[in-house]
Design an enzyme around this catalytic site. Structure first.
Site, PDB file in Angstrom:
ATOM      1  N   HIS A  48       0.829  -1.222   0.000  1.00 10.13           N
ATOM      2  CA  HIS A  48       0.000   0.000   0.000  1.00 10.13           C
ATOM      3  C   HIS A  48       0.857   1.263   0.000  1.00 10.13           C
ATOM      4  O   HIS A  48       0.634   2.177   0.783  1.00 10.13           O
ATOM      5  CB  HIS A  48      -0.957   0.030   1.203  1.00 10.13           C
ATOM      6  CG  HIS A  48      -1.854  -1.153   1.317  1.00 10.13           C
ATOM      7  ND1 HIS A  48      -2.883  -1.218   2.229  1.00 10.13           N
ATOM      8  CD2 HIS A  48      -1.882  -2.331   0.651  1.00 10.13           C
ATOM      9  CE1 HIS A  48      -3.506  -2.380   2.120  1.00 10.13           C
ATOM     10  NE2 HIS A  48      -2.902  -3.078   1.159  1.00 10.13           N
ATOM     11  N   ARG A  57      -7.424   3.668  -0.589  1.00  9.53           N
ATOM     12  CA  ARG A  57      -6.687   2.548  -0.001  1.00  9.53           C
ATOM     13  C   ARG A  57      -5.290   2.434  -0.601  1.00  9.53           C
ATOM     14  O   ARG A  57      -4.298   2.536   0.093  1.00  9.53           O
ATOM     15  CB  ARG A  57      -7.456   1.249  -0.209  1.00  9.53           C
ATOM     16  CG  ARG A  57      -6.740   0.011   0.342  1.00  9.53           C
ATOM     17  CD  ARG A  57      -7.566  -1.244   0.072  1.00  9.53           C
ATOM     18  NE  ARG A  57      -6.876  -2.436   0.545  1.00  9.53           N
ATOM     19  CZ  ARG A  57      -6.048  -3.157  -0.199  1.00  9.53           C
ATOM     20  NH1 ARG A  57      -5.798  -2.805  -1.458  1.00  9.53           N
ATOM     21  NH2 ARG A  57      -5.463  -4.240   0.298  1.00  9.53           N
ATOM     22  N   GLY A 104      -8.520  -2.558  -4.430  1.00  8.73           N
ATOM     23  CA  GLY A 104      -9.406  -2.846  -3.316  1.00  8.73           C
ATOM     24  C   GLY A 104      -8.776  -3.827  -2.340  1.00  8.73           C
ATOM     25  O   GLY A 104      -7.665  -4.314  -2.540  1.00  8.73           O
ATOM     26  N   GLU A 148     -11.308  -0.279  -8.084  1.00 10.14           N
ATOM     27  CA  GLU A 148     -12.075   0.902  -8.449  1.00 10.14           C
ATOM     28  C   GLU A 148     -11.415   1.703  -9.572  1.00 10.14           C
ATOM     29  O   GLU A 148     -10.188   1.773  -9.680  1.00 10.14           O
ATOM     30  CB  GLU A 148     -12.213   1.843  -7.243  1.00 10.14           C
ATOM     31  CG  GLU A 148     -12.858   1.238  -6.030  1.00 10.14           C
ATOM     32  CD  GLU A 148     -12.886   2.186  -4.843  1.00 10.14           C
ATOM     33  OE1 GLU A 148     -13.225   1.742  -3.747  1.00 10.14           O
ATOM     34  OE2 GLU A 148     -12.552   3.383  -5.019  1.00 10.14           O
ATOM     35  N   TYR A 206     -13.515   9.369  -0.942  1.00 11.16           N
ATOM     36  CA  TYR A 206     -13.847   8.163  -1.687  1.00 11.16           C
ATOM     37  C   TYR A 206     -14.102   6.951  -0.796  1.00 11.16           C
ATOM     38  O   TYR A 206     -14.230   5.836  -1.291  1.00 11.16           O
ATOM     39  CB  TYR A 206     -12.779   7.916  -2.763  1.00 11.16           C
ATOM     40  CG  TYR A 206     -12.894   8.987  -3.824  1.00 11.16           C
ATOM     41  CD1 TYR A 206     -13.659   8.791  -4.949  1.00 11.16           C
ATOM     42  CD2 TYR A 206     -12.329  10.249  -3.627  1.00 11.16           C
ATOM     43  CE1 TYR A 206     -13.832   9.797  -5.885  1.00 11.16           C
ATOM     44  CE2 TYR A 206     -12.497  11.260  -4.548  1.00 11.16           C
ATOM     45  CZ  TYR A 206     -13.253  11.039  -5.679  1.00 11.16           C
ATOM     46  OH  TYR A 206     -13.448  12.050  -6.579  1.00 11.16           O
TER      47      TYR A 206
END
Length: 686
Positions: free
Chosen positions: A471, A538, A557, A563, A573
């Site tokens: 991430h 994310r 996701g 997305e 969001y």
């Protein structure tokens, strides 16, 4: 325990609210406010009931959550602005874990906090989470996230405290044992924290497989798939939501099962679109006794032309006005192959391209070409993620290594040398911008490229972006406004995404020198918030602008939906409350398109003539869709080159009217690469 009913109950908290308001008016809380208790029976309750049939509670009773996802207790509390330790006194007389999501004034505070069994309904325990409160009245909600509902809730204690920003140490000595076709057991040594570890998360590729509490140092994951490669790590979290760096990684392959039964044949193979050089196909899903389909193989006559985990693909590179016959077969995890679907014969059109690209030619082989940016002379700069090198590549495939970005390091996962952007004023300023992982953070830097020589030093543009194994985001690009945008992941700390004081879980906007533009939406808030353009993300990795100057972004996701978002200035969001269209999505901006996380894994994106091209890492295919005439949505995406080059990382328009596409296979664990086995290919239109 009294059986839980499914009735919906809304118990008024008017008395508690009035008392809280009176407390605020009588004595505004100070920064050293003492802990305050709030009884659950006095709170607002949805889908639950006040009971008193189990001994040991305080006050006049406790709240018995209904066995439903979404049942909650909401306390109205007063506090000073800043962090607070919020302690729930609870009991759980079953073996079922009853996790809760915590929100403050509708904003995510702490996600997936576990409340395991306490041994009996009369055995009361406490668990503390760190929440960020505003000055005055706050609404703190504890919402059940599973069909088992929440634990019995007795009392909430709110203790304003100093801010904990220190993450736990990484868990260590992770080992895997008892590997079976569908399960494995993981054991690790405890992490340490200055306040206290609250939970551990077992991760695969940034997706959470299982969450356990701080006292659990061994867990079995029983949702694995047979005959499948895994790389697993564990992260620790404290009550403030601070995420540790990841543990060591264990890599293994689950053994095949004894399954020899093939899946059912795919049904209803059909054409959804035809152009002069492509045919788009769709089919109905197969089923398998294992419960899992590993993928679908698409055949053009006897030749396999695509492999995909989706139920669609587009076959390109066809001749105009020509008939082709297609079939599809399904595979299960043990590689048992189904019978073929119905055969479908389709004739290509006589004219028109429809925005679907075709393969043109191979350009070059690289290691992990994460991002591409073209120079004014038509050559390209490519970032090598794990080598930390910048490679210059010409249209004929000639390669020159210009040097390394100093200070770039790996995270043995998704970090390293990531995004690249060439200054819009390169002809006069010679700046090239990079997003990379450093020893203590992720950062944006710039370096001079003059007379074909890359400088040996970099200048910081924006630092302090929290890093983790997964991430990290990492895409950067200059918008039509001349500002530099950066997509930043949440660094495996979901609370970052809604906290404007954090640079993570955001799309950031900055001037080329790293200062914050005064027209940014939260500029007046000061601090890190000055840079925030949008939040609630994310792990966004793709940025591109359409003909109207609108920004589009792709986002990974968790376990359900990827997305494609149309980004609004100051927009929220939804992560972590909302993933795609799943979860508590009210009040957040919805994505323009979602995919299952197995189909896409959207990384780099590009826009050409208002057609969007999305490089799919997980799905190993390029997604193509067209922006509608109003500019506020997209058509049905089509999957192209399914399985042809593996994990696709970036797609970039070329000065000569094509697209460059890069693959990054073998990119899961970082390391010291020594093989140039990923591709840069050129795609053409028409």
């Amino acid at each position: 325990m009294t059986p839980r009913s499914l009735r919906r109950a809304a118990v008024s908290a008017a008395t508690a609210l009035a008392a809280a308001l009176a407390l605020v008016a009588a004595a505004p809380p100070s920064a050293t406010a003492a802990p305050t208790d709030y009884q659950a029976e006095d709170a607002t309750i949805s889908q639950g009931v006040v009971e008193s049939n189990h001994a040991g509670f305080t006050g006049t009773g406790f709240v018995n959550y209904d066995n439903l996802v979404g049942s909650y207790v909401e306390w109205t509390v007063s506090a000073p602005a800043g962090p607070a330790d919020v302690t729930l006194r609870y009991a759980n007389g079953t073996a079922a874990n009853r996790p809760l999501d915590w929100t403050v004034n509708g904003q995510a505070g702490a996600v997936g906090i576990t409340y395991p069994g306490t041994g009996a309904w009369t055995t009361w325990q406490t668990k503390t989470v760190r929440l960020q409160l505003v000055a005055g009245v706050n609404k703190i909600r504890a919402r059940a996230t599973t069909a088992d509902g929440g634990p019995n809730a007795d009392r909430l204690t709110v203790n304003p405290t100093t801010n904990d920003t220190n993450p736990p140490s990484p868990p260590s000595n992770l080992v895997v044992s008892n590997i079976r076709s569908n399960a494995a057991t993981f054991t690790w040594s405890a992490a340490s924290d200055d306040v206290g570890v609250t939970r551990y998360e077992i991760n695969r590729g940034g997706n959470v497989l299982k969450v356990v509490d701080a006292n659990t140092l061994s867990a079995t994951v029983d949702t694995l798939t047979a005959n499948t490669q895994y790389d697993i790590s564990v992260g620790a979290y404290d009550a403030a939501g601070n995420a540790s760096q990841q543990s060591n990684v264990v890599a293994f392959t689950t053994p095949p099962s004894n399954d020899t039964q093939p899946p059912t044949a795919p049904g209803n193979l059909r054409s959804t679109s035809v152009t002069v050089n492509s045919v788009s196909l769709a089919w109905n899903a197969s089923t398998d006794n294992s419960g899992s389909i590993a993928g679908y193989d698409v055949y053009q006559g006897a030749t396999k032309v695509a492999s995909t985990g989706s139920l669609t693909t587009t076959v390109t590179g066809l001749a105009a006005n020509t008939s082709y016959t297609f079939t599809v077969k399904a595979r299960d995890p043990n590689n048992n192959e189904s019978a073929a679907s119905n055969a479908l014969t389709v004739r290509t059109s006589t004219s028109g391209s429809g925005g679907i690209p075709a393969f043109d030619r191979d350009i070059a082989k690289v290691d992990l070409g994460w991002s591409v940016a073209f120079l004014p002379d038509g050559s390209a700069l490519v970032t090598e993620r794990d080598r930390f090198e910048v490679v210059r590549v010409t249209s004929t495939g000639a390669k020159t290594t210009l040097g390394k970005v100093p200070g770039a390091v790996t995270t043995t996962g998704e970090g390293g040398l990531l995004g690249i952007a060439v200054s819009p004023n390169f002809a006069t300023d010679n700046w090239v911008y990079f997003y990379h992982t450093a020893a203590n953070d992720n950062r944006v830097v710039r370096m001079k490229l003059e007379n074909g020589v890359l400088a040996t030093t970099s200048s910081p543009v924006l630092t302090g972006l929290t890093k983790n194994r997964f991430h990290n985001g990492g895409r950067i690009g200059f918008g039509p406004d001349g500002k530099l945008y950066a997509s930043v992941g949440d660094a495996q700390n979901t609370g970052n995404a809604q906290n404007n004081g954090s640079l993570n879980g955001k799309i950031l906007r900055m001037n080329p020198d790293g200062t914050a533009p005064s027209d940014n939406p939260f500029f007046s808030s000061g601090g890190n918030a000055r840079y925030v353009w949008s939040r609630g993300h994310r792990n966004p990795q793709g940025l591109a602008w359409d003909s109207r100057g609108q920004l589009w972004a792709s986002e990974f996701g968790e376990n359900s939906q990827d997305e494609l978002n149309l980004i609004q200035k100051g927009g929220n969001y939804g992560w972590p409350s909302c993933e795609g269209t799943i979860g508590s999505c009210g009040g957040f901006i919805a994505p323009k398109r979602t995919w299952s996380t197995a189909q896409a894994g959207p990384s780099g994106i590009e826009i050409v003539n208002d057609w969007i091209y999305i490089a799919g890492v997980t799905g190993s295919q390029l997604w193509v869709t067209q922006i509608n005439s109003a500019g506020n949505g997209v058509g049905n995406p089509q999957a192209v080159f399914s399985g042809r080059w593996g994990r696709l990382r970036s797609v970039t328009k070329t000065p000569d009217g094509g697209l460059w596409l890069t693959s990054t296979n073998g990119d899961r664990n970082g390391g010291s690469p020594n093989t140039l086995d990923n591709v840069i290919v050129r795609l053409r239109f028409g």
